[in-house]
Design an enzyme around this catalytic site. Structure first.
Site, PDB file in Angstrom:
ATOM      1  N   LYS A 119       0.974   4.354  -2.619  1.00 41.53           N
ATOM      2  CA  LYS A 119       0.610   5.645  -2.323  1.00 41.53           C
ATOM      3  C   LYS A 119       1.925   6.502  -2.673  1.00 41.53           C
ATOM      4  O   LYS A 119       1.656   7.769  -2.911  1.00 41.53           O
ATOM      5  CB  LYS A 119      -0.044   5.642  -1.033  1.00 41.53           C
ATOM      6  CG  LYS A 119      -1.377   4.925  -0.918  1.00 41.53           C
ATOM      7  CD  LYS A 119      -2.260   5.599  -1.678  1.00 41.53           C
ATOM      8  CE  LYS A 119      -3.526   4.773  -1.506  1.00 41.53           C
ATOM      9  NZ  LYS A 119      -4.746   5.365  -2.714  1.00 41.53           N
TER      10      LYS A 119
ATOM     11  N   TYR B 248       0.785  -1.278  -0.067  1.00 45.78           N
ATOM     12  CA  TYR B 248      -0.049   0.060   0.070  1.00 45.78           C
ATOM     13  C   TYR B 248       0.908   1.260  -0.030  1.00 45.78           C
ATOM     14  O   TYR B 248       0.655   2.309  -0.670  1.00 45.78           O
ATOM     15  CB  TYR B 248      -0.865   0.085   1.326  1.00 45.78           C
ATOM     16  CG  TYR B 248      -1.969   0.996   1.270  1.00 45.78           C
ATOM     17  CD1 TYR B 248      -3.078   0.956   0.606  1.00 45.78           C
ATOM     18  CD2 TYR B 248      -1.805   1.901   2.182  1.00 45.78           C
ATOM     19  CE1 TYR B 248      -4.094   2.214   0.460  1.00 45.78           C
ATOM     20  CE2 TYR B 248      -2.833   3.188   2.415  1.00 45.78           C
ATOM     21  CZ  TYR B 248      -3.729   2.958   1.602  1.00 45.78           C
ATOM     22  OH  TYR B 248      -4.506   4.032   1.688  1.00 45.78           O
TER      23      TYR B 248
HETATM   24  P1  NAD Z   1     -13.272   2.108   1.099  1.00 49.76           P
HETATM   25  O1  NAD Z   1     -13.009   0.984   1.077  1.00 49.76           O
HETATM   26  O2  NAD Z   1     -14.497   2.836   1.812  1.00 49.76           O
HETATM   27  O3  NAD Z   1     -13.736   2.522  -0.425  1.00 49.76           O
HETATM   28  C1  NAD Z   1     -13.088   2.462  -1.611  1.00 49.76           C
HETATM   29  C2  NAD Z   1     -13.743   2.515  -2.661  1.00 49.76           C
HETATM   30  O4  NAD Z   1     -13.074   2.196  -3.892  1.00 49.76           O
HETATM   31  C3  NAD Z   1     -15.030   1.714  -2.723  1.00 49.76           C
HETATM   32  O5  NAD Z   1     -16.118   2.389  -3.234  1.00 49.76           O
HETATM   33  C4  NAD Z   1     -14.587   0.481  -3.753  1.00 49.76           C
HETATM   34  O6  NAD Z   1     -15.565  -0.089  -4.320  1.00 49.76           O
HETATM   35  C5  NAD Z   1     -13.570   1.289  -4.682  1.00 49.76           C
HETATM   36  N1  NAD Z   1     -12.809   0.261  -5.648  1.00 49.76           N
HETATM   37  C6  NAD Z   1     -11.806  -0.451  -4.843  1.00 49.76           C
HETATM   38  N2  NAD Z   1     -11.264  -0.993  -5.976  1.00 49.76           N
HETATM   39  C7  NAD Z   1     -11.706  -0.774  -6.984  1.00 49.76           C
HETATM   40  C8  NAD Z   1     -11.524  -1.167  -8.349  1.00 49.76           C
HETATM   41  N3  NAD Z   1     -10.561  -1.984  -8.822  1.00 49.76           N
HETATM   42  N4  NAD Z   1     -12.275  -0.427  -9.441  1.00 49.76           N
HETATM   43  C9  NAD Z   1     -13.131   0.399  -9.139  1.00 49.76           C
HETATM   44  N5  NAD Z   1     -13.530   0.840  -7.603  1.00 49.76           N
HETATM   45  C10 NAD Z   1     -12.761   0.183  -6.830  1.00 49.76           C
HETATM   46  O7  NAD Z   1     -12.048   3.194   1.360  1.00 49.76           O
HETATM   47  P2  NAD Z   1     -12.127   4.722   1.678  1.00 49.76           P
HETATM   48  O8  NAD Z   1     -11.470   4.927   3.183  1.00 49.76           O
HETATM   49  O9  NAD Z   1     -13.110   5.697   1.207  1.00 49.76           O
HETATM   50  O10 NAD Z   1     -10.526   4.979   0.395  1.00 49.76           O
HETATM   51  C11 NAD Z   1     -10.556   5.966  -0.607  1.00 49.76           C
HETATM   52  C12 NAD Z   1      -9.096   6.483  -0.955  1.00 49.76           C
HETATM   53  O11 NAD Z   1      -8.506   7.211  -0.027  1.00 49.76           O
HETATM   54  C13 NAD Z   1      -8.394   5.069  -1.092  1.00 49.76           C
HETATM   55  O12 NAD Z   1      -7.544   5.383  -2.281  1.00 49.76           O
HETATM   56  C14 NAD Z   1      -7.474   5.040   0.102  1.00 49.76           C
HETATM   57  O13 NAD Z   1      -6.169   4.327  -0.155  1.00 49.76           O
HETATM   58  C15 NAD Z   1      -7.429   6.556   0.353  1.00 49.76           C
HETATM   59  N6  NAD Z   1      -7.075   6.555   1.779  1.00 49.76           N
HETATM   60  C16 NAD Z   1      -7.833   6.253   2.679  1.00 49.76           C
HETATM   61  C17 NAD Z   1      -7.483   6.416   4.213  1.00 49.76           C
HETATM   62  C18 NAD Z   1      -8.561   5.866   5.342  1.00 49.76           C
HETATM   63  O14 NAD Z   1      -8.106   6.261   6.389  1.00 49.76           O
HETATM   64  N7  NAD Z   1      -9.688   5.604   4.917  1.00 49.76           N
HETATM   65  C19 NAD Z   1      -6.565   7.097   4.389  1.00 49.76           C
HETATM   66  C20 NAD Z   1      -5.642   7.512   3.535  1.00 49.76           C
HETATM   67  C21 NAD Z   1      -6.096   7.356   2.133  1.00 49.76           C
END
Ligand code: NAD
Length: 249
Positions: A161, A157
């Site tokens: 990122k 991951y």
């Molecule tokens: P989440 O798991 O709640 O949602 C992720 C979304 O991406 C979902 O709608 C899922 O269906 C979609 N997805 C996953 N794989 C996919 C694919 N192959 N094709 C199309 N859609 C796909 O996660 P989140 O927490 O909402 O994260 C959103 C973004 O923010 C991600 O890139 C994550 O890495 C980043 N992020 C999240 C956090 C956190 O603390 N939650 C922190 C830093 C970065």
């Protein structure tokens, strides 16, 4: 200050839940027409489109795996055929497959790199020519505090990122002369399904290191994305905006 995106056309990957959904809603609230992609949750996607349309927002959803370049090309084509332009691209789709590297297998590595990093290449490639021709556009890619600071159990991951940051700075330099900005939002600890999967101890440890003393809401992240998509940010490119309550300083 209320940010206006009236008449702008936006495309968000992974828009049915969590941060992606909050971004879709915030862009719509600011006046944009919003398309989003989703991989499998058709019911949630249809419900979100219906909800947005019910509020008078022009919205649509496209099913496809963000790691698949054909799906990215189709989604961008759908937006251009329907609305005639693509002004804002938000690469949000992401997954985790955590584990110490000793036990990490090829599938854990490849699925995270393909979903998180190759998807960004796919959608930026599909949007490159249309945005270049428009001589305008905002690309916003979702990285993570983990891509900046590292985290044990997340080599795959973190690599994806951190890769997004180098990719985005390079693309910002390529497209700057065409009036296209490329920026990164690096969230810290956000309360979504992704972090709900962490153990209570891991969640408490992360929260203890956040100066603002609370996890982010998805709306906290969406606000930064809307800002970077707006004219208020038109002289900002190649920037990594940390939206993490102070975690990464
Ligand atoms: P989440 O798991 O709640 O949602 C992720 C979304 O991406 C979902 O709608 C899922 O269906 C979609 N997805 C996953 N794989 C996919 C694919 N192959 N094709 C199309 N859609 C796909 O996660 P989140 O927490 O909402 O994260 C959103 C973004 O923010 C991600 O890139 C994550 O890495 C980043 N992020 C999240 C956090 C956190 O603390 N939650 C922190 C830093 C970065």
């Amino acid at each position: 200050m209320k940010i206006e995106l009236n008449g702008k056309v936006a495309l968000v990957t992974g828009g049915t839940r969590g941060i992606g959904r909050a971004i879709v809603e915030a862009l719509a609230n600011a006046g944009a027409k919003v398309a989003f992609t989703y991989r499998s949750s058709t019911e949630e996607a249809d419900a979100l489109v219906a909800e947005l349309k019910g509020r008078g927002v022009e919205a649509m959803a496209h099913q496809g795996d963000a790691a698949d370049s054909d799906a990215a090309n189709e989604a961008v084509k759908l937006v251009l055929d329907t609305w005639g332009s693509l002004d804002i691209l938000v690469n949000n789709a992401g997954i985790t497959r955590d584990g110490l590297m000793l036990r990490m297998n090829d599938n854990d590595w490849n699925s995270v790199i393909n979903t998180n990093l190759k998807s960004v290449f796919n959608f930026c490639k599909a949007a490159y020519r249309p945005m270049m021709k428009q001589r305008a556009g905002s690309v916003i890619n979702l990285s993570s505090v983990v891509g900046v600071m590292g985290n044990p159990g997340q080599t795959n991951y973190a690599a994806s990122k951190a890769g997004i940051i180098g990719f985005s700075k390079s693309l910002a330099k390529e497209l700057g002369g065409r009036g296209v900005t490329v920026n990164v939002v690096a969230p810290g600890y956000v309360a979504t399904d992704m972090t709900a999967a962490l153990s209570d101890a891991a969640q408490e440890a992360m929260l203890g290191a956040v100066p603002l003393g609370r996890p982010a809401t998805p709306q906290d992240i969406a606000g930064a994305v809307v800002f970077l998509a707006s004219d208020a940010a038109r002289y900002i490119t190649g920037h990594v905006l940390h939206v993490d309550g102070g975690l990464a300083m």
